[in-house]
Design an enzyme around this catalytic site. Structure first.
Site, mmCIF file in Angstrom:
data_model
loop_
_atom_site.group_PDB
_atom_site.id
_atom_site.type_symbol
_atom_site.label_atom_id
_atom_site.label_comp_id
_atom_site.label_asym_id
_atom_site.label_seq_id
_atom_site.Cartn_x
_atom_site.Cartn_y
_atom_site.Cartn_z
ATOM 1 N N ASP A 17 -7.504 4.150 12.544
ATOM 2 C CA ASP A 17 -6.174 4.749 12.417
ATOM 3 C C ASP A 17 -6.178 6.054 11.639
ATOM 4 O O ASP A 17 -5.452 6.977 11.975
ATOM 5 C CB ASP A 17 -5.203 3.740 11.788
ATOM 6 C CG ASP A 17 -4.855 2.631 12.770
ATOM 7 O OD1 ASP A 17 -4.827 2.911 13.984
ATOM 8 O OD2 ASP A 17 -4.627 1.490 12.330
ATOM 9 N N ARG B 72 -0.059 5.442 17.020
ATOM 10 C CA ARG B 72 -0.434 6.461 16.030
ATOM 11 C C ARG B 72 -0.082 7.889 16.425
ATOM 12 O O ARG B 72 0.443 8.631 15.590
ATOM 13 C CB ARG B 72 -1.920 6.349 15.658
ATOM 14 C CG ARG B 72 -2.336 5.012 15.052
ATOM 15 C CD ARG B 72 -1.357 4.497 14.046
ATOM 16 N NE ARG B 72 -1.839 3.304 13.361
ATOM 17 C CZ ARG B 72 -1.082 2.500 12.624
ATOM 18 N NH1 ARG B 72 0.217 2.763 12.496
ATOM 19 N NH2 ARG B 72 -1.578 1.453 12.027
ATOM 20 N N ASP C 85 0.822 -1.226 0.000
ATOM 21 C CA ASP C 85 0.000 0.000 0.000
ATOM 22 C C ASP C 85 0.846 1.262 0.000
ATOM 23 O O ASP C 85 0.632 2.160 -0.818
ATOM 24 C CB ASP C 85 -0.914 0.036 1.240
ATOM 25 C CG ASP C 85 -2.196 -0.755 1.026
ATOM 26 O OD1 ASP C 85 -2.707 -0.775 -0.104
ATOM 27 O OD2 ASP C 85 -2.674 -1.358 2.007
ATOM 28 N N SER D 62 -4.864 -8.916 7.732
ATOM 29 C CA SER D 62 -4.273 -7.595 7.813
ATOM 30 C C SER D 62 -3.594 -7.477 9.176
ATOM 31 O O SER D 62 -4.222 -7.645 10.208
ATOM 32 C CB SER D 62 -5.366 -6.537 7.651
ATOM 33 O OG SER D 62 -4.885 -5.298 8.107
HETATM 34 N N1 ARG Z 1 -8.373 -2.540 15.905
HETATM 35 C C1 ARG Z 1 -7.107 -2.067 16.355
HETATM 36 C C2 ARG Z 1 -7.152 -0.579 16.547
HETATM 37 O O1 ARG Z 1 -7.988 0.079 15.995
HETATM 38 C C3 ARG Z 1 -5.967 -2.509 15.481
HETATM 39 C C4 ARG Z 1 -5.995 -2.058 14.071
HETATM 40 C C5 ARG Z 1 -4.711 -2.419 13.398
HETATM 41 N N2 ARG Z 1 -4.774 -2.596 11.977
HETATM 42 C C6 ARG Z 1 -4.641 -3.791 11.337
HETATM 43 N N3 ARG Z 1 -4.564 -3.767 10.057
HETATM 44 N N4 ARG Z 1 -4.621 -4.927 11.955
HETATM 45 O O2 ARG Z 1 -6.347 -0.053 17.258
#
Ligand code: ARG
Length: 414
Positions: free
Chosen positions: A125, A96, A16, A176
């Site tokens: 995110d 983040r 990506d 993912s």
């Molecule tokens: N659900 C978690 C959060 O919002 C993890 C997201 C991480 N992304 C992934 N592609 N697994 O903090």
């Protein structure tokens, strides 16, 4: 597109963001500086530089932010007891705001007018990045190429090829993944069926608890003011301490979390986490607080912990609300200093011992053996007053009204 504008992209090394470099360069006319932020455990680390340059980046920066991440983000969240929906230790969510900060810093250093990240338009995110970036510098333009185009994988690979970038991407992974020192998350693929047990290959950091070593393993974790500082008597810097606990916990199958989570954008999603160190440390930290905080402190702090977890999850790190909560949490941690013994045993991290430098636990008050200093005769007077309102109310209001089968025993007329 004559005037050259510079942009800093948060670059993971995956497809990506590699595609994003090319697209931002060719379609949007930016000079792209790729910023890779190392928060531990990234799979793509070795190929970062060559991939970014191949895709057309004008420069690549790699920042090791592991220590900062633990010291200023994960450990404060640990001290607060921040766990989202009683399950998720917030690894991604905590990363983040730090990444946003480093993006903005880099943008200032290279004189960039824009920053970019690889988030989709469905997750948390994007919110965390955008809110943090705009809080830190409202003048920066934010571009999220994946959110804008949602281009299928094959098309991204094709786009890169058309621009002379031929990287063997291999098979698309079944999930993912996002990972850093505080935990690994997996979503999508077969995990989207909440009825299906996660397949073994969904886990990478942890052994199946049934395959864990038969003999339990004991750990002694030392905290100072709520922050973990030593393991088995050895003072360790944050990164080493957390890495060690991830490895040990992983061997014993500790830290697997299968969770239906409420995203900020309203979606319920099935998330699979592995967070051995975070789970062990939260468990141990809670045990130490039970020795060092009063009943009232524990009660309010539990409430604050939830609020803190939500503000982290919801992308509100750089706010006054956070500062206020952090100040309260820091104050509660003044005496959270001591050592906790934890037993790792087939998937579980069990507290089996705790001691604190300024403990509120007083054996001479608790004991049923000799040396009891608790005045049992004083209990009678205490109970008379403690139960006063209950007795008065029962006589004035309740006794006549309670249906027979539920009737409380009638107090002795005095
Ligand atoms: N659900 C978690 C959060 O919002 C993890 C997201 C991480 N992304 C992934 N592609 N697994 O903090």
């Amino acid at each position: 597109m004559t005037e050259e504008k510079t942009l800093v992209l948060a670059y993971s090394g995956g497809l990506d963001t590699t595609w994003a470099i090319a697209w931002l360069t060719h379609d949007r006319g930016y000079r792209v500086v790729a910023l890779n932020i190392d928060l531990g455990r990234s799979r793509e680390q070795p190929v970062i530089e060559s991939r970014a340059m191949a895709a057309g980046a004008v420069a690549v920066r790699i920042v090791d932010a592991r220590d900062e991440f633990l010291r200023y983000f994960a450990f404060p969240a640990l001290a607060a007891g921040a766990v989202y929906q009683d399950a998720y230790p917030l690894a991604t969510a905590l990363a983040r705001p730090l990444m946003a900060k480093l993006l903005v810093d880099a943008a200032h250093e290279v004189g960039a007018v824009a920053v970019a990240h690889g988030c989709t338009g469905k997750g948390n995110d994007q919110v965390r990045f955008d809110v943090a970036i705009k809080t830190l510098d409202p003048s920066l333009t934010i571009i999220a190429p994946t959110r804008e185009l949602a281009m299928p994988r094959e098309a991204q690979i094709e786009y890169l090829r058309a621009h002379g970038v031929d990287i063997p991407w291999g098979e698309k992974g079944p999930f993912s993944i996002d990972e850093n020192l505080w935990g690994r998350s997996a979503e999508a693929g077969v995990l989207e069926d909440p009825w299906q047990e996660p397949p073994p290959e969904a886990y990478e950091w942890t052994r199946d608890p049934s395959q864990a070593p038969p003999e339990p393993r004991y750990l002694e974790i030392r905290f100072e003011r709520g922050i973990p500082v030593a393991l088995d008597g050895r003072v360790l810097p944050p990164v080493e301490l957390v890495e060690t606990l991830n490895t040990l916990g992983g061997e014993y199958g500790v830290g697997r979390i299968d969770h239906i989570e409420d995203r900020l954008v309203g979606i319920k999603s099935r998330e699979l986490y592995e967070a051995p160190a975070a789970v062990i440390l939260h468990t141990a930290h809670r045990a130490l607080e039970s020795m060092t905080l009063s009943k009232q402190q524990l009660k309010l702090k539990r409430y604050i912990a939830q609020e803190y977890a939500e503000l982290i999850y919801n992308g509100l790190w750089f706010t006054a609300h956070h500062q206020d909560i952090a100040a309260y949490v820091a104050s509660t941690q003044r005496y959270v200093t001591g050592t906790v013994r934890v037993k790792l045993d087939r998937g579980q991290a069990i507290v089996v011992g705790r001691q604190a430098d300024r403990s509120l636990y007083d054996r001479s008050l608790a004991t049923y053996d000799r040396g009891d200093r608790f005045d049992q005769s004083a209990a009678v007077g205490f109970i008379t007053i403690w139960g006063l309102q209950a007795r008065v109310q029962a006589r004035a209001q309740l006794l006549g009204d309670i249906p027979e089968p539920l009737k409380i025993a009638k107090p002795e007329e005095s």
